[in-house]
Design an enzyme around this catalytic site. Sequence first.
Site, PDB file in Angstrom:
ATOM      1  N   VAL A   1      38.421  32.292  36.542  1.00  0.00           N
ATOM      2  CA  VAL A   1      38.152  31.304  35.391  1.00  0.00           C
ATOM      3  C   VAL A   1      36.788  31.854  34.565  1.00  0.00           C
ATOM      4  O   VAL A   1      36.593  31.391  33.611  1.00  0.00           O
ATOM      5  CB  VAL A   1      37.636  29.759  36.055  1.00  0.00           C
ATOM      6  CG1 VAL A   1      36.963  28.887  35.340  1.00  0.00           C
ATOM      7  CG2 VAL A   1      38.819  29.058  36.971  1.00  0.00           C
TER       8      VAL A   1
ATOM      9  N   THR B   1      36.314  24.054  39.872  1.00  0.00           N
ATOM     10  CA  THR B   1      36.744  22.729  40.407  1.00  0.00           C
ATOM     11  C   THR B   1      36.183  22.166  41.664  1.00  0.00           C
ATOM     12  O   THR B   1      36.194  22.706  42.765  1.00  0.00           O
ATOM     13  CB  THR B   1      38.342  23.092  40.505  1.00  0.00           C
ATOM     14  OG1 THR B   1      39.120  23.518  39.746  1.00  0.00           O
ATOM     15  CG2 THR B   1      39.098  21.766  41.439  1.00  0.00           C
TER      16      THR B   1
ATOM     17  N   GLU C   1      38.244  23.071  34.178  1.00  0.00           N
ATOM     18  CA  GLU C   1      38.992  24.029  33.509  1.00  0.00           C
ATOM     19  C   GLU C   1      40.858  23.624  33.608  1.00  0.00           C
ATOM     20  O   GLU C   1      40.905  23.113  34.708  1.00  0.00           O
ATOM     21  CB  GLU C   1      39.158  25.525  33.837  1.00  0.00           C
ATOM     22  CG  GLU C   1      39.160  25.532  35.238  1.00  0.00           C
ATOM     23  CD  GLU C   1      40.440  25.991  35.837  1.00  0.00           C
ATOM     24  OE1 GLU C   1      41.387  26.274  35.011  1.00  0.00           O
ATOM     25  OE2 GLU C   1      40.708  25.856  37.306  1.00  0.00           O
TER      26      GLU C   1
ATOM     27  N   LEU D   1      43.306  25.772  33.156  1.00  0.00           N
ATOM     28  CA  LEU D   1      43.945  27.080  32.797  1.00  0.00           C
ATOM     29  C   LEU D   1      45.089  27.324  33.699  1.00  0.00           C
ATOM     30  O   LEU D   1      44.999  27.461  34.844  1.00  0.00           O
ATOM     31  CB  LEU D   1      43.051  28.397  32.931  1.00  0.00           C
ATOM     32  CG  LEU D   1      41.592  27.963  31.984  1.00  0.00           C
ATOM     33  CD1 LEU D   1      40.747  29.053  32.307  1.00  0.00           C
ATOM     34  CD2 LEU D   1      42.145  28.127  30.407  1.00  0.00           C
TER      35      LEU D   1
ATOM     36  N   GLU E   1      47.370  30.138  35.300  1.00  0.00           N
ATOM     37  CA  GLU E   1      47.472  31.576  35.535  1.00  0.00           C
ATOM     38  C   GLU E   1      48.728  32.154  34.834  1.00  0.00           C
ATOM     39  O   GLU E   1      49.789  31.397  34.849  1.00  0.00           O
ATOM     40  CB  GLU E   1      47.508  31.778  37.018  1.00  0.00           C
ATOM     41  CG  GLU E   1      46.342  31.553  37.740  1.00  0.00           C
ATOM     42  CD  GLU E   1      46.232  32.358  39.135  1.00  0.00           C
ATOM     43  OE1 GLU E   1      46.527  33.512  39.325  1.00  0.00           O
ATOM     44  OE2 GLU E   1      45.768  31.452  39.908  1.00  0.00           O
TER      45      GLU E   1
ATOM     46  N   GLY F   1      52.418  27.658  45.039  1.00  0.00           N
ATOM     47  CA  GLY F   1      51.303  28.482  45.689  1.00  0.00           C
ATOM     48  C   GLY F   1      50.274  28.519  44.899  1.00  0.00           C
ATOM     49  O   GLY F   1      50.113  27.595  43.738  1.00  0.00           O
TER      50      GLY F   1
ATOM     51  N   CYS G   1      45.165  26.986  43.015  1.00  0.00           N
ATOM     52  CA  CYS G   1      44.891  25.615  42.741  1.00  0.00           C
ATOM     53  C   CYS G   1      45.628  24.548  43.494  1.00  0.00           C
ATOM     54  O   CYS G   1      44.846  23.897  44.032  1.00  0.00           O
ATOM     55  CB  CYS G   1      45.009  25.601  41.104  1.00  0.00           C
ATOM     56  SG  CYS G   1      44.130  26.572  40.111  1.00  0.00           S
TER      57      CYS G   1
ATOM     58  N   LYS H   1      53.672  33.205  41.155  1.00  0.00           N
ATOM     59  CA  LYS H   1      54.213  32.713  39.736  1.00  0.00           C
ATOM     60  C   LYS H   1      54.400  33.933  39.000  1.00  0.00           C
ATOM     61  O   LYS H   1      53.735  35.159  39.149  1.00  0.00           O
ATOM     62  CB  LYS H   1      53.380  31.560  39.256  1.00  0.00           C
ATOM     63  CG  LYS H   1      52.169  31.845  38.652  1.00  0.00           C
ATOM     64  CD  LYS H   1      51.345  30.555  37.858  1.00  0.00           C
ATOM     65  CE  LYS H   1      51.935  30.418  36.611  1.00  0.00           C
ATOM     66  NZ  LYS H   1      51.390  29.529  35.839  1.00  0.00           N
TER      67      LYS H   1
ATOM     68  N   ARG I   1      47.754  34.143  46.629  1.00  0.00           N
ATOM     69  CA  ARG I   1      47.577  33.314  47.275  1.00  0.00           C
ATOM     70  C   ARG I   1      48.437  32.121  47.378  1.00  0.00           C
ATOM     71  O   ARG I   1      48.938  31.847  46.599  1.00  0.00           O
ATOM     72  CB  ARG I   1      46.252  32.540  46.715  1.00  0.00           C
ATOM     73  CG  ARG I   1      44.920  33.483  46.949  1.00  0.00           C
ATOM     74  CD  ARG I   1      43.868  32.964  46.257  1.00  0.00           C
ATOM     75  NE  ARG I   1      43.906  33.374  44.730  1.00  0.00           N
ATOM     76  CZ  ARG I   1      43.210  32.972  43.848  1.00  0.00           C
ATOM     77  NH1 ARG I   1      41.672  32.611  44.215  1.00  0.00           N
ATOM     78  NH2 ARG I   1      43.116  33.149  42.546  1.00  0.00           N
TER      79      ARG I   1
END
Length: 455
Positions: free
Chosen positions: A11, A121, A154, A156, A158, A267, A270, A331, A338
């Site tokens: 971030v 976050t 945020e 955002l 990934e 996954g 976040c 992804k 993670r």
Amino acid sequence: MKITIIGTGYVGLVTGACLAELGNDVFCLDVDQNKIDLLNNGGIPIHEPGLEEVVARNRAAGRLQFSTDVAASVAHGALQFIAVGTPPDEDGSADLQYVLAAARSIGRHMTGFKVIVDKSTVPVGTGERVRAALAEEIAARGSDATFSVVSNPEFLKEGAAVEDFMRPDRIVLGHDGDAAGLRAREMMKKLYAPFNRNHERTFWMDVRSAEFTKYAANAMLATRISFMNELANLADRVGVDIEAVRHGIGSDPRIGHSFLYAGAGYGGSCFPKDVQALERTARQYDQDLLILRAVEAVNDNQKQVLGRKIVASFGEDLAGRHFAIWGLAFKPNTDDMREAPARVLLGELLARGASAAVYDPVAMIEAKRVLALDLAPEQLARVRFAASPMDALDQADALAIVTEWKAFRSPDFDQIKARLKQPVVFDGRNLFEPEVMAEAGFEYHGIGRSVLTRR
């Protein structure tokens, strides 16, 4: 404007680079000297499309600098963005030690008026804890410095973070209603003015509501994913094509098409963390978020679906079996491992005695690091890191696809058949059409699409 970003993780680095791209003078601080050295030498610690070019361009223009000098970072920016990690604690709550440490560092060095922007976050009430930490440090040295705390979560994705930042669909800003808070509002309004020229994208609210908004958004998206995954598993049993269902319900404008793809589970950094943190917040207030508990349970189960399909085809004992796995990152367009579903699948196959050849277009280095922590040495010895997707297929009993990289969408199916021991594909992202795969001679297992491949 002069801006300081505390934390050069995912971030922080994206935020700093993109704000510099808008013409601001940005100072990025991190306590990790190795990371700062890498950035100052032109490297990038994460994979994010377009980020390297933005960083290089703004470093060359003198608008973006990286340092470990805390005092210099506090002196630099009237706006101090806290963008450090908030990893899950043992009970699932967000660990705020880095956020509060950043606040204390600002309080120890600041002079004049500063706006402290919580970009990380964080759970509801963090703004008040940040405010208290700042006030304590300022009082301890007898300073008359003043400040206001703003929440600016945020949003955002990934793999598309630079685009998301530069073309936001909304900007959420929470501020206090006192004089300092209104002053902070005007400064944040000036900062984000370039994004609001065509139409207003900013949503103003109080700090607690802004903090809550981020968790609510991620919890909703996670819920949609788990909802479709649960329906997909039922679809396999009752003879329904989940892709047809997705189109059918997604066409309803009240539902829409986003985040309705059945797959191998979500996954990343976040969704898992934020769902857990919101559940933990609820428990602190004697609330039980039944839906979110179910979302988490469904997702944990979904990460095991591919493994169960493989066991159903090859048996409980996989000793002597060898599998190819395409996709390791959680992804596409990132190297983030993670909570990646591939880790669960690989662990299951190895625990049953199998070996595997794995490939990911971007995440191979990170995968080697993560899997060395996940797996026993004997298990890791049965993993081969392939040089290409096709290289991973050699002598494999089947191919399992876990991440929907574009490079996997239109492969040479004849070559796949030639390299595999037998033409068996377990598609955890429904990349291929079952009818096409059947016509090509494959035994094909998708998610929620068995009605199209039953014989």
